[in-house]
Write a protein that holds these residues in place. Structure first.
Motif, mmCIF file in Angstrom:
data_model
loop_
_atom_site.group_PDB
_atom_site.id
_atom_site.type_symbol
_atom_site.label_atom_id
_atom_site.label_comp_id
_atom_site.label_asym_id
_atom_site.label_seq_id
_atom_site.Cartn_x
_atom_site.Cartn_y
_atom_site.Cartn_z
ATOM 1 N N GLU A 188 61.106 51.686 40.868
ATOM 2 C CA GLU A 188 61.400 50.643 40.700
ATOM 3 C C GLU A 188 60.350 49.445 40.446
ATOM 4 O OE1 GLU A 188 64.522 48.958 43.008
ATOM 5 O OE2 GLU A 188 65.524 50.907 43.274
ATOM 6 N N TYR A 189 59.014 49.788 40.540
ATOM 7 C CA TYR A 189 57.811 49.176 40.270
ATOM 8 C C TYR A 189 57.083 49.668 39.182
ATOM 9 C CZ TYR A 189 59.061 47.409 45.170
ATOM 10 O OH TYR A 189 59.587 46.815 46.294
ATOM 11 N N ASP A 190 56.290 48.565 38.653
ATOM 12 C CA ASP A 190 55.188 48.950 37.553
ATOM 13 C C ASP A 190 53.831 49.226 38.316
ATOM 14 O OD1 ASP A 190 57.290 48.967 35.439
ATOM 15 O OD2 ASP A 190 57.177 46.918 35.648
ATOM 16 N N VAL A 191 53.717 48.686 39.434
ATOM 17 C CA VAL A 191 52.526 48.748 39.892
ATOM 18 C C VAL A 191 52.596 49.110 41.457
ATOM 19 C CG1 VAL A 191 50.248 47.624 40.339
ATOM 20 C CG2 VAL A 191 51.250 47.041 38.387
ATOM 21 N N VAL A 192 52.158 50.229 41.971
ATOM 22 C CA VAL A 192 52.186 50.624 43.140
ATOM 23 C C VAL A 192 50.659 50.704 43.914
ATOM 24 C CG1 VAL A 192 52.833 52.139 45.009
ATOM 25 C CG2 VAL A 192 54.404 51.516 43.315
ATOM 26 N N TRP A 193 49.926 49.787 44.689
ATOM 27 C CA TRP A 193 48.834 50.025 45.194
ATOM 28 C C TRP A 193 48.619 49.927 46.704
ATOM 29 C CZ3 TRP A 193 45.088 51.586 42.112
ATOM 30 C CH2 TRP A 193 43.683 51.218 42.186
ATOM 31 N N TRP A 194 47.977 50.891 47.270
ATOM 32 C CA TRP A 194 47.852 51.232 48.574
ATOM 33 C C TRP A 194 46.537 50.743 48.945
ATOM 34 C CZ3 TRP A 194 51.633 53.527 51.877
ATOM 35 C CH2 TRP A 194 51.135 53.662 53.077
ATOM 36 N N VAL A 195 46.311 49.839 50.223
ATOM 37 C CA VAL A 195 44.922 49.369 50.439
ATOM 38 C C VAL A 195 45.026 49.456 52.043
ATOM 39 C CG1 VAL A 195 43.562 47.288 50.798
ATOM 40 C CG2 VAL A 195 44.890 47.853 48.673
ATOM 41 N N SER A 196 43.866 50.159 52.361
ATOM 42 C CA SER A 196 43.390 50.278 53.980
ATOM 43 C C SER A 196 42.940 48.913 54.345
ATOM 44 C CB SER A 196 42.616 51.533 54.103
ATOM 45 O OG SER A 196 43.010 52.673 53.832
ATOM 46 N N ALA A 243 40.562 37.761 40.168
ATOM 47 C CA ALA A 243 41.354 37.990 39.141
ATOM 48 C C ALA A 243 42.393 38.919 39.444
ATOM 49 C CB ALA A 243 40.609 38.705 38.061
ATOM 50 N N VAL A 244 42.588 39.660 40.294
ATOM 51 C CA VAL A 244 43.778 40.782 40.783
ATOM 52 C C VAL A 244 44.578 39.640 41.292
ATOM 53 C CG1 VAL A 244 44.513 42.212 42.541
ATOM 54 C CG2 VAL A 244 42.448 42.804 40.937
ATOM 55 N N ARG A 245 44.306 38.679 42.400
ATOM 56 C CA ARG A 245 45.197 37.745 42.951
ATOM 57 C C ARG A 245 45.908 36.642 42.368
ATOM 58 N NH1 ARG A 245 42.740 34.769 47.605
ATOM 59 N NH2 ARG A 245 44.990 34.333 48.227
ATOM 60 N N ASP A 246 44.967 36.393 41.161
ATOM 61 C CA ASP A 246 45.640 35.521 40.083
ATOM 62 C C ASP A 246 46.715 36.129 39.203
ATOM 63 O OD1 ASP A 246 45.655 32.908 38.746
ATOM 64 O OD2 ASP A 246 45.077 34.059 36.839
ATOM 65 N N SER A 247 46.444 37.541 38.750
ATOM 66 C CA SER A 247 47.297 38.244 37.959
ATOM 67 C C SER A 247 48.563 38.660 38.830
ATOM 68 C CB SER A 247 46.477 39.552 37.586
ATOM 69 O OG SER A 247 47.597 40.571 36.994
ATOM 70 N N LEU A 248 48.536 39.115 40.012
ATOM 71 C CA LEU A 248 49.752 39.241 40.679
ATOM 72 C C LEU A 248 50.526 37.845 40.842
ATOM 73 C CD1 LEU A 248 48.403 41.594 43.562
ATOM 74 C CD2 LEU A 248 49.483 42.385 41.402
ATOM 75 N N PRO A 300 48.390 38.457 48.572
ATOM 76 C CA PRO A 300 48.718 37.834 47.209
ATOM 77 C C PRO A 300 50.285 37.461 47.240
ATOM 78 C CG PRO A 300 47.772 40.194 46.866
ATOM 79 C CD PRO A 300 48.047 39.821 48.378
ATOM 80 N N THR A 301 50.813 36.339 46.455
ATOM 81 C CA THR A 301 51.938 35.891 46.397
ATOM 82 C C THR A 301 52.339 35.923 45.100
ATOM 83 O OG1 THR A 301 51.386 33.830 45.935
ATOM 84 C CG2 THR A 301 51.561 34.046 48.244
ATOM 85 N N GLY A 302 53.632 36.339 44.813
ATOM 86 C CA GLY A 302 54.157 36.151 43.272
ATOM 87 C C GLY A 302 55.447 36.977 43.126
ATOM 88 N N PRO A 303 55.746 37.203 42.184
ATOM 89 C CA PRO A 303 57.060 37.726 42.197
ATOM 90 C C PRO A 303 57.338 39.477 42.314
ATOM 91 C CG PRO A 303 55.824 38.249 39.979
ATOM 92 C CD PRO A 303 55.129 37.297 40.805
ATOM 93 N N GLY A 304 56.443 40.022 42.837
ATOM 94 C CA GLY A 304 56.140 41.405 43.401
ATOM 95 C C GLY A 304 56.670 41.333 45.043
ATOM 96 N N ALA A 349 55.193 41.991 36.312
ATOM 97 C CA ALA A 349 55.775 41.503 37.293
ATOM 98 C C ALA A 349 56.507 42.305 38.545
ATOM 99 C CB ALA A 349 56.949 40.561 36.873
ATOM 100 N N ARG A 350 56.824 43.618 38.287
ATOM 101 C CA ARG A 350 57.332 44.132 39.391
ATOM 102 C C ARG A 350 56.078 45.091 39.834
ATOM 103 N NH1 ARG A 350 62.332 47.743 37.008
ATOM 104 N NH2 ARG A 350 60.417 48.834 36.226
ATOM 105 N N TRP A 351 55.558 44.577 41.073
ATOM 106 C CA TRP A 351 54.342 45.374 41.628
ATOM 107 C C TRP A 351 54.782 45.548 43.358
ATOM 108 C CZ3 TRP A 351 52.523 41.871 45.270
ATOM 109 C CH2 TRP A 351 52.546 40.579 45.036
#
Length: 1003
Positions: free
Chosen positions: A231-239, A271-276, A303-307, A283-285
């Protein structure tokens, strides 16, 4: 979809539609969602029913209950469907023959697996959806349900955004652990998490899985990703074990999002935080923060945003930072039993229940124990007796979070590992001298063989033995290979990292012979030292230091006399200073100073280098009193022992001069800086890097003394030399350029300053990144340039952004934050919200009065600023008193001819005028204008402000002729200096009373 039978909301008139009930295992939810979406587009009514098969209910009864569902029943065939319970293939074959075979038309099926399934599944005649694309899969689905594959009716086409085809990965995917094919249960938690995130308003989709160590939070998050990832366009996993690692890994998302940035991760992170936040280009992240146990370090970087953001943490304090919470408990007993029987098929249900009770249903322990118990001849009863008897009666609890059985179970497992692949125990013990979590084992394999003890040489240099040890640990779930892009394949090749759970780390580290402990910690220390790029000030090597620094504490690097390891510590301190990681650096420096004094002695040469780096870090956060004590003691000792031209003495003296500047003792600082410059010039010549730094420091002292023209000349010489020696993009060259532009601005040469500073900011962002402290200083100076040139909108944006980013990175009490808050308060006073200006100003005053000694020039200056705010809100008497106090104290601090004193006088004369003391106001403004002409020249902006104020005071005294004369002369000079349309000229022409803003400077 929840475990209960649910349906999509039917459209009007839907009751008459053909109904399909999709029966699926929770593991295959993504397939169910995609299939249901395909059917709904074609006008069918879809009911979702997650298949559950409790062990206490006969399988035949559960299957018969399924026939009570509406419409045709579509079964999603996978190994997961048949393992729930768990059930054997024999049980399924009997149930399928008894329930499905007599009425096959009620059932249809599609297969989404290539794994073996019960033979009687053939009665379902499943259509195979594996290894085909979405169009062919849909065609086979419709064919199996006897539906025509005609073009979709209008309004149901591809313009409707639905679930992604499960065999297709999201467009951006990274860092996600491999799916745990033994994952069991947790259906309620998964569905609760899904609904909480889906129902959260935009910007509030943050959820934390929290619970004790070993409970399976990471595995739960990984299963959420695989189950709902379509259901997402972006999935990013961070330790997210620490802030440095989190920032670096999140920044690596930038190129995957197609963002145009420089190579430095600070710029990429912004840039990443601004994009998200904007939801562009996706938008689906979904962002996963794994192991985020320190919300205080990370909350302002989420990050905040629609994701959506999914966090795993032992710390429930995430609820204080706008995160929803879901507690992850130990397994329910039926989940434990099901998991054990899948992990160890030879165990009966009763044995699995006994084992689960003995291990207190802790998932990590169940996983590790059942795995090797299945391969062992030991019975469950014998194993439980070992647990109850205790292999080591002296074992004590490692943590209140850890079950007592855990230590005993681990002793058993370690014995098993020693018997099979003893090298795996050596590797595991080596890993515990790194920090828990991500362990960069590739650093071990890069050590020269001749430096390795015999016990480890074979392991680290024989690829086959290395792989065997790694695989043994993976087999029993002791470690897992990280799938982050920076690691390579599973062959054990250089570049890999493994993940070591915190519980495993602590118990293995504790249970180790002293001889191994001494030998292994030495190997890890040397591995870290060998990985030192030895260029801590070069941003290109900051990612390498970011990988090394989390492991310094666990490798106990402070308790060795190895020169390479001690050099690593010094380089890490330097890296922390230049990259702005001040808090971490101060902690390391404080511990190092205490340990090295005990280890090396109070006067060892390396103590002086350590003191230098530690003092730099303390000074960076404004602790000038502490640094002066440190540096003065060092200077006095080294001068006496080695003489005034000793290099360590000169370096310490340079630090002392900076301390004096921080304490407001500028004349003393200049005197010290002058003789340091002379000493370096005599020793190395005027083009040496140390000489140039000394000249830079002389310019800083001159600037603080208000001698701007002299500072400009010193900075010009330094800048030109650094451009020749270091080239234009070196961070020291950029710093000199920033100082040069600042000098120009303080001299009123605004056009030149803005031109140079605009380019300087761009280069800072490219080289150091947007959140580096030096970049923030450059942007702050550019904001002032915009402001002085009359571009208030640009100035407002920069002032606001710089303050927000600085407080986020360095904290509200950092000297830069106070400097930027002062500027923001002054700007808001004239062009924004007066309440905001007052709140900021009061906050800065309180922090300065805590940080600095009484009578410090910065306190005087901010008092003068605050007096203007009080006058704006009508508190004229208080404003007048504060302005007079500021003038008196500033005069005492820096003298009556300092530009800051002249500025305080401009403000004090305005308050005298406002309160009706016109004669005194005129006397003060006349004297101020006279001194300003002598100190700064008749056309300096501050002089012009004092002259304009004098004309205003003359008008108040009704001396119109003299007022007119002074005013016309001032306007002529303003027009010739700044131009007819400059904001200062227009204000003076409009007879707007001028004011002066105090601006703290870097020290």
């Amino acid at each position: 979809m929840s475990g209960a039978r649910t349906s999509v909301r039917p459209a009007e008139g839907e009751a008459g539609k053909q109904t399909v009930t999709i029966s699926f295992a929770g593991f295959n939810r993504a397939w169910a969602a995609w299939i249901g979406d395909r059917l709904e587009r074609r006008g069918l009514r879809v009911v979702y029913q997650r298949w559950d098969s409790p062990a206490e209910i006969p399988l035949v009864d559960s299957l018969r209950d399924l026939t009570l569902a509406q419409g045709r029943i579509l079964v999603l065939v996978s190994e997961w469907y048949f393992q729930l319970g768990p059930r054997t293939h024999e049980e399924w074959n009997r149930a399928l023959r008894e329930v499905v075979a007599p009425d096959p038309s009620r059932f249809a099926a599609v297969s989404v697996t290539t794994a073996p399934v019960p033979a009687a599944t053939a009665v379902l005649a499943p259509a195979d959806l594996t290894n085909v694309g979405p169009d062919e899969a849909e065609r086979r689905l419709l064919d199996r349900l006897d539906l025509r594959a005609d073009p979709l009716p209008d309004g149901r086409g591809d313009d409707r955004r639905g679930p992604r085809f499960p065999a297709l990965m999201p467009e951006v995917w990274g860092g996600v652990p491999r799916r745990n094919t033994r994952f069991t249960g947790r259906e309620r938690l998964l569905n609760d998490a899904y609904h909480k995130l889906q129902e959260a308003p935009p910007g509030a989709g943050v959820l934390t899985f929290h619970g004790m160590s070993g409970v399976g939070k990471t595995q739960l998050a990984a299963e959420y990703v695989y189950r709902f990832g379509s259901e997402y366009d972006v999935v990013w996993w961070v330790s997210a074990e620490n802030r440095v690692r989190y920032r670096r890994l999140l920044a690596e998302l930038a190129p995957r999002l197609g963002l145009s940035t420089g190579a430095e991760y600070g710029e990429r992170l912004r840039a990443v935080r601004d994009s998200l936040r904007r939801g562009e280009p996706y938008a689906r992240w979904l962002l996963v923060l794994d192991g985020a146990d320190e919300p205080g370090q990370l909350w302002n970087m989420v990050p905040t945003g629609p994701g959506h953001v999914l966090i795993t943490s032992r710390n429930p304090e995430w609820s204080e930072h706008n995160s929803m919470l879901l507690e992850v408990p130990v397994y329910d007993r039926d989940e434990s039993v099901a998991f054990i029987r899948r992990r160890a098929p030879r165990l009966t249900e009763a044995e699995a229940d006994q084992l689960a009770e003995a291990l207190e249903d802790l998932p990590l322990l169940l996983d590790q124990t059942a795995g090797w118990l299945n391969d062992s001849d030991l019975s469950v009863q014998e194993y439980i007796q070992l647990l109850e008897g205790g292999i080591d009666q002296d074992v004590v609890k490692v943590s209140a979070d850890f079950p007592l059985a855990f230590q005993t179970a681990w002793s058993i497992l370690l014995n098993k590992l020693r018997e099979t692949v003893p090298e795996s125990v050596d590797l595991l013990r080596l890993c515990t001298f790194f920090a828990p979590g991500s362990v960069p084992v590739h650093l071990l394999r890069e050590l020269p063989q001749e430096e390795l003890p015999e016990q480890l040489a074979g392991l680290l240099n024989d690829p086959l033995l290395w792989n065997k040890a790694i695989n043994q640990l993976r087999q029993y779930s002791v470690v897992r290979l990280e799938s982050h892009e920076t690691s390579l394949d599973e062959s054990g090749s250089a570049g890999e990292s493994v993940y070591l759970h915190r519980m495993v780390h602590q118990i293995v580290h504790k249970d180790m012979p002293d001889a191994d402990r001494r030998e292994f910690v030495d190997v890890v220390r040397r591995a870290l030292a060998a990985a030192d790029p030895r260029r801590p000030a070069d941003p290109d090597f900051w990612p390498a230091y970011a990988e090394i620094t989390p492991h310094l504490k666990h490798a106990d690097v402070l308790r060795t006399t190895d020169a390479n390891v001690q050099r690593l510590v010094l380089n890490c301190l330097r890296y922390m200073y230049v990259s702005g990681e001040f808090a971490s650096g101060i902690t390391l420096g404080r511990r190092a100073l205490k340990a090295w004094k005990q280890l090396l002695g109070e006067t060892h040469p390396r103590i002086w280098s350590l003191t230098h780096h530690y003092a730099n870090l303390l000074r960076a956060v404004g602790d000038y009193a502490a640094t002066e004590t440190l540096d003065r003691a060092t200077v006095e000792h080294l001068r006496q022992e080695r003489g005034p031209q000793d290099l360590d003495h000169l370096r310490a003296a340079s630090g002392l001069a900076a301390d004096l500047r921080g304490l407001g003792r500028y004349a003393e600082a200049l005197e010290v800086s002058h003789w340091i410059l002379a000493a370096y010039d005599e020793l190395f010549g005027d083009q040496d890097a140390r000489t140039l730094q000394a000249r830079n420091n002389v310019a800083v002292s001159l600037r603080l003394l208000g001698r701007y023209a002299e500072a400009l000349e010193a900075d010009r010489v330094t800048l030109e030399a650094r451009r020749r020696l270091l080239r234009g993009r070196h961070h020291l060259t950029l710093y000199s350029e920033l100082h040069y532009a600042t000098d120009l601005r303080l001299l009123g040469r605004y056009t030149e300053a803005e031109s140079i500073q605009t380019t300087n900011v761009r280069e800072h962002r490219n080289v150091l990144g947007s959140d580096n402290p030096q970049t923030l200083l450059a942007e702050h100076n550019l904001a002032h340039c915009h402001y002085r040139m009359g571009d208030r909108d640009s100035a407002r944006q920069l002032f606001t952004r710089v303050l927000e980013r600085c407080e986020r990175k360095l904290g509200e009490t950092h000297p830069f934050s106070l400097q930027f808050a002062t500027s923001m308060s002054c700007f808001a006073r004239e062009h924004g919200d007066i309440d905001e200006a007052r709140a900021l100003s009061e906050s800065v005053i309180a922090r300065y009065e805590t940080l600095l000694p009484e009578g410090h020039p910065y306190i005087c200056g901010i008092h003068s600023d605050h007096a203007l705010i009080l006058s704006k809100v009508g508190e004229r008497a208080q404003a007048h008193d504060l302005a007079e106090r500021a003038l008196r104290d500033m005069t005492a601090a820096v003298g009556e001819r300092h530009p800051w004193t002249l500025g305080c006088a401009v403000n004090a004369s305005a308050l005298r005028n406002l309160t009706g003391d016109h004669e005194s106001a005129a006397d003060l403004s006349r004297d101020t204008a006279t001194r300003a002409i002598e100190v700064l020249g008749r056309t300096h902006p501050l002089t012009l402000s004092a002259r304009t104020a004098y004309a205003d005071d003359l008008r108040a005294l009704r001396d119109r002729q003299q007022a007119e004369k002074v005013e016309q002369e001032t306007l002529t000079d303003l027009e010739e200096t700044l131009g007819r349309q400059h904001v200062h000229t227009i204000s003076a022409r409009s007879r707007v009373r001028p004011y002066w803003d105090f601006e703290p400077q870097v020290i």
